[in-house]
Scaffold this active site. Structure first.
Site, mmCIF file in Angstrom:
data_model
loop_
_atom_site.group_PDB
_atom_site.id
_atom_site.type_symbol
_atom_site.label_atom_id
_atom_site.label_comp_id
_atom_site.label_asym_id
_atom_site.label_seq_id
_atom_site.Cartn_x
_atom_site.Cartn_y
_atom_site.Cartn_z
ATOM 1 N N THR A 1 0.845 -1.182 0.000
ATOM 2 C CA THR A 1 0.000 0.000 0.000
ATOM 3 C C THR A 1 0.888 1.241 0.000
ATOM 4 O OG1 THR A 1 -1.830 1.090 1.166
ATOM 5 C CG2 THR A 1 -0.162 0.027 2.526
ATOM 6 N N CYS A 2 0.263 2.403 -0.223
ATOM 7 C CA CYS A 2 1.017 3.667 -0.238
ATOM 8 C C CYS A 2 0.000 4.793 -0.121
ATOM 9 C CB CYS A 2 1.864 3.782 -1.508
ATOM 10 S SG CYS A 2 0.915 3.701 -3.045
ATOM 11 N N GLY A 3 0.160 5.869 -0.898
ATOM 12 C CA GLY A 3 -0.798 6.966 -0.855
ATOM 13 C C GLY A 3 -1.989 6.740 -1.768
ATOM 14 N N GLY B 1 -1.758 4.078 -4.470
ATOM 15 C CA GLY B 1 -1.588 2.842 -5.224
ATOM 16 C C GLY B 1 -0.482 2.887 -6.257
ATOM 17 N N TRP C 1 -3.828 4.502 1.052
ATOM 18 C CA TRP C 1 -4.139 5.342 2.208
ATOM 19 C C TRP C 1 -5.187 6.413 1.893
ATOM 20 C CZ3 TRP C 1 -4.051 4.391 6.990
ATOM 21 C CH2 TRP C 1 -4.256 5.413 7.923
#
Length: 286
Positions: free
Chosen positions: A242-244, A246, A271
């Site tokens: 995951t990240c901000g 994708g 996120w």
């Protein structure tokens, strides 16, 4: 340079740039807070023959979240418009601290195009290797015959499923590629209206830890493995990244592929979706 078919070096690209079956794409992405515009930067200078692979455009047009995975039909339409044929070798690169072209690499593979490579070090490495540059918009190309396959269900994680798993304690390993300050909640999110922190139980491997800050080249596979494992990741277990939004999660997927972990699921909403919901969050270090 890591010896792996998923990436190519600038020297390799210089030697093969005129190959008839090569398609080069600039998939640079910047968050709005940087004030940088990837499309303008492309016109100011790009690798000869490259076209823009705009991650904000090659996405689900009806989604409320940025960079959402498109349908196979939509992805196929974009790739054909960009002149990609079924047997072409696709090269993706970027000029971003997010290794954003890894998202283009992942999307190609998601829809069945395995002949895709990430340019190690991106535009920085290309310039440092003495590669030529072109200016202006990309030239028009003849439509390609690219055919998208059906995406594997296990390759993408969705909010409703992941939340249920997290709340039940059965989510397995979730690895977050955001900067440490954003993960711990000490640094606010760059987009307004998004809470700070991380998914409960998740681990943090910042994308900037994967490459050299000067050359932008990926670190050797043994170093990548050490960095990932030192963050508490068990490479023998399933992983969801995951990240901000994708994008950077796909950089983690690439790094994991390079160290031999090939079964990775991307949390597409990442996120931005989790942090704007009422889902549980944690702050502080993992």
């Amino acid at each position: 340079m890591i010896d792996n078919n998923n990436i190519v070096s600038s020297e390799w690209l210089k030697a093969h740039i005129d190959d008839s079956d090569l398609r080069i794409f600039d998939a640079t992405f910047h968050i709005p807070a940087t004030g940088r515009d990837a499309n303008t930067e492309f016109d100011d200078g790009h690798i000869p023959g490259a076209q823009r692979f705009d991650l904000s455009v090659i996405a689900d047009p009806d989604a409320t979240l940025p960079h959402t995975v498109p349908s196979a039909e939509i992805f196929q339409t974009h790739m054909r418009r960009l002149g990609v044929n079924q047997n072409d070798h696709v090269i993706v690169y970027d000029d971003s601290v997010f290794m954003s072209s890894a998202r283009a690499w992942w999307l190609c593979r998601l829809f069945g195009h395995a002949n895709v490579s990430y340019l190690d070090g991106g535009l920085t490495a290309w310039k440092q290797a003495g590669g030529n540059m072109a200016k202006g918009a990309s030239k028009a190309v003849a439509p390609g015959n690219f055919t998208a396959g059906k995406a594997h269900d296990s390759a993408v994680a969705y909010m409703q499923d992941l939340r249920a798993q997290v709340e039940a304690g059965s989510a397995g390993q979730i690895v977050d590629a955001r900067a440490t300050g954003r993960f711990t909640g000490e640094v606010p999110e760059p987009r307004e209206g998004i809470r700070s922190g991380h998914i409960p139980g998740s681990l943090n491997v910042p994308v900037t830890s994967l490459f050299d800050s000067d050359t932008k080249l990926l670190k050797p596979a043994n170093e990548l493995k050490q960095i990932i494992e030192s963050s508490g990741v068990d490479l023998s277990q399933d992983i969801t990244t995951t990240c901000g939004t994708g994008v950077t999660a796909c950089a983690l997927a690439l790094a994991l592929e390079l160290v031999g972990h090939r079964q990775v699921t991307i949390f597409d909403g990442s996120w931005t979706e989790w942090g704007t919901s009422d889902a549980p969050i944690k702050t502080g270090h993992a």
